[in-house]
Motif scaffolding. Sequence first.
Motif, short mmCIF file in Angstrom:
data_model
loop_
_atom_site.label_atom_id
_atom_site.label_comp_id
_atom_site.label_asym_id
_atom_site.label_seq_id
_atom_site.Cartn_x
_atom_site.Cartn_y
_atom_site.Cartn_z
N LEU A 50 9.82 1.16 -7.78
CA LEU A 50 8.88 3.03 -8.10
C LEU A 50 8.08 2.22 -9.06
CD1 LEU A 50 11.89 4.76 -9.73
CD2 LEU A 50 11.36 3.95 -7.21
N GLY A 51 6.36 2.43 -8.00
CA GLY A 51 4.81 2.08 -8.43
C GLY A 51 4.49 0.90 -8.55
N ALA A 52 5.19 0.74 -6.82
CA ALA A 52 5.13 -0.10 -6.15
C ALA A 52 3.20 -0.47 -5.98
CB ALA A 52 5.83 -0.25 -4.27
N ALA A 53 2.70 0.63 -6.23
CA ALA A 53 0.95 0.11 -5.67
C ALA A 53 0.59 -0.46 -6.39
CB ALA A 53 0.47 1.76 -5.28
N ASP A 77 5.44 5.12 -5.19
CA ASP A 77 3.86 5.31 -5.92
C ASP A 77 2.83 6.37 -5.23
OD1 ASP A 77 2.56 4.96 -7.64
OD2 ASP A 77 2.41 2.84 -7.34
N VAL A 78 2.29 7.23 -6.52
CA VAL A 78 1.82 8.59 -6.05
C VAL A 78 0.66 8.32 -5.22
CG1 VAL A 78 2.90 9.33 -8.16
CG2 VAL A 78 1.00 8.56 -8.61
N VAL A 79 0.00 6.83 -5.02
CA VAL A 79 -0.84 7.05 -4.55
C VAL A 79 -0.53 5.20 -3.78
CG1 VAL A 79 -2.59 7.92 -5.37
CG2 VAL A 79 -1.94 5.78 -6.10
N ASN A 80 -1.50 5.74 -2.34
CA ASN A 80 -1.69 4.15 -1.73
C ASN A 80 -0.36 3.80 -1.50
OD1 ASN A 80 -4.15 4.62 -2.55
ND2 ASN A 80 -3.76 3.18 -4.19
N THR A 81 0.41 4.98 -1.34
CA THR A 81 1.84 3.54 -0.61
C THR A 81 2.07 3.07 0.84
OG1 THR A 81 3.10 4.99 -2.16
CG2 THR A 81 4.24 3.61 -0.85
N PRO A 82 1.23 3.54 1.87
CA PRO A 82 0.98 3.27 3.15
C PRO A 82 0.99 2.26 3.09
CG PRO A 82 0.21 5.88 3.17
CD PRO A 82 0.31 5.18 1.01
N GLY A 83 -1.15 1.35 2.72
CA GLY A 83 -1.51 0.40 2.81
C GLY A 83 -0.30 -0.48 2.43
N VAL A 84 0.47 -0.54 1.28
CA VAL A 84 1.62 -1.74 0.80
C VAL A 84 2.72 -1.56 1.36
CG1 VAL A 84 3.01 -1.83 -1.28
CG2 VAL A 84 0.52 -1.27 -1.82
N THR A 85 2.80 -0.52 2.20
CA THR A 85 4.02 -0.83 2.55
C THR A 85 3.88 -1.41 4.07
OG1 THR A 85 4.96 1.09 2.08
CG2 THR A 85 6.17 1.29 4.31
N ALA A 86 2.99 -1.18 4.28
CA ALA A 86 2.49 -1.80 6.04
C ALA A 86 2.14 -3.54 5.56
CB ALA A 86 1.05 -1.42 6.32
N ASP A 87 1.51 -4.10 4.64
CA ASP A 87 1.12 -5.24 4.04
C ASP A 87 3.02 -6.30 3.90
OD1 ASP A 87 -1.57 -4.52 4.91
OD2 ASP A 87 -2.01 -4.39 2.57
N VAL A 88 3.04 -5.17 3.40
CA VAL A 88 5.12 -6.03 2.76
C VAL A 88 5.86 -5.97 3.76
CG1 VAL A 88 6.87 -5.69 1.89
CG2 VAL A 88 4.52 -5.62 0.21
N SER A 89 5.16 -5.00 5.24
CA SER A 89 6.19 -4.99 6.22
C SER A 89 6.21 -5.73 7.07
CB SER A 89 6.89 -3.57 6.83
OG SER A 89 5.22 -2.99 7.57
N HIS A 90 5.21 -6.55 7.07
CA HIS A 90 5.00 -7.75 7.85
C HIS A 90 5.13 -8.64 7.85
CE1 HIS A 90 1.08 -4.55 9.26
NE2 HIS A 90 2.07 -4.23 9.42
N ALA A 120 6.09 1.72 -13.44
CA ALA A 120 5.25 2.40 -12.63
C ALA A 120 4.44 2.55 -14.21
CB ALA A 120 6.00 3.49 -12.37
N GLY A 121 3.49 3.31 -14.68
CA GLY A 121 3.29 3.61 -15.92
C GLY A 121 1.42 3.60 -15.53
N VAL A 122 0.69 3.67 -16.50
CA VAL A 122 -0.50 2.98 -16.60
C VAL A 122 -0.76 1.80 -17.51
CG1 VAL A 122 -1.78 5.30 -16.54
CG2 VAL A 122 -1.08 4.80 -18.78
N PRO A 123 -1.80 0.56 -17.56
CA PRO A 123 -1.80 -0.25 -18.50
C PRO A 123 -2.55 0.46 -19.47
CG PRO A 123 -3.37 -0.22 -17.14
CD PRO A 123 -2.46 0.93 -16.29
N ARG A 124 -2.34 -0.75 -20.72
CA ARG A 124 -2.91 -0.58 -21.84
C ARG A 124 -4.38 -0.93 -21.62
NH1 ARG A 124 -0.70 -3.12 -27.82
NH2 ARG A 124 -2.33 -1.85 -29.09
N LYS A 125 -5.23 0.40 -22.18
CA LYS A 125 -7.36 -0.16 -21.97
C LYS A 125 -7.52 -0.06 -23.13
CE LYS A 125 -6.97 3.31 -18.24
NZ LYS A 125 -7.04 4.53 -17.35
N PRO A 126 -8.80 -1.05 -23.54
CA PRO A 126 -9.54 -1.13 -24.89
C PRO A 126 -9.13 0.00 -25.57
CG PRO A 126 -10.81 -3.04 -23.19
CD PRO A 126 -9.82 -0.82 -22.31
#
Length: 231
Positions: A50-53, A77-90, A120-126
């Motif tokens: 959960l948070g794969a992208a 994930d809530v964004v960009n899952t199709p691209g990550v899934t395609a790459d990993v599935s290859h 999943a989650g946001v990284p700590r920013k400055p």
Amino acid sequence: MEAHAGANQRIARISAHLHPSNFQEGGDVVIDRANCRAKGGAPGFKVAVLGAAGGIGQSLSLLLRMNPLVSVLHLYDVVNTPGVTADVSHMDTGAVVRGFLGQPQLENALTGMDLVVIPAGVPRKPGMTRDDLFKINAGIVRTLCEGIAKCCPNAIVNLISNPVNSTVPIAAEVFKKAGTYDPKRLLGVTALDVVRANTFVAEVLGVDPRDVDVPVVGGHAESQYCLFCHR
């Protein structure tokens, strides 16, 4: 004519593999427990990320796809899952990879899973305090754990989302409320702190990090304390 028809059939098979019918960018994906393992696939663990992208999620998904113990890998994930899934599935390994995009598909991503890993989650920013980080990531973790409690209550849950020392108790409370809490199945991943300590101490001593083992007390928190360097 026959050669042309054969070529079309091969193209159709390749297209079906690259764009599986169970992946939809919108709407629902219906996956029941009986279909969670591919036909003829090797037995193994069914794992959801959960948070794969995200930065951690992409690398983690690739490593899990390479693991021979994993038979089914769900990437959410809530964004960009199709691209990550395609790459990993290859990757040329036996695990079946499926992608899920957005909140409406969360339950389908979790159905029948043995292990759920949450980067999943946001990284700590400055300029962001750990309190600021917690306010955002706590809500994300709560929503994801509510889905876990409903769809795969017996799954082992690994929490990576920071601050881990605070998000794990949030997850525990969600599971307690749902009546599914098992302390042996909820784990906070804090290996990053040990790896960092080993690397930093090795740099100071001029030795191979693989020969250093630094105990870290407190995990991923402001007050973490390195027993080796007393700081």
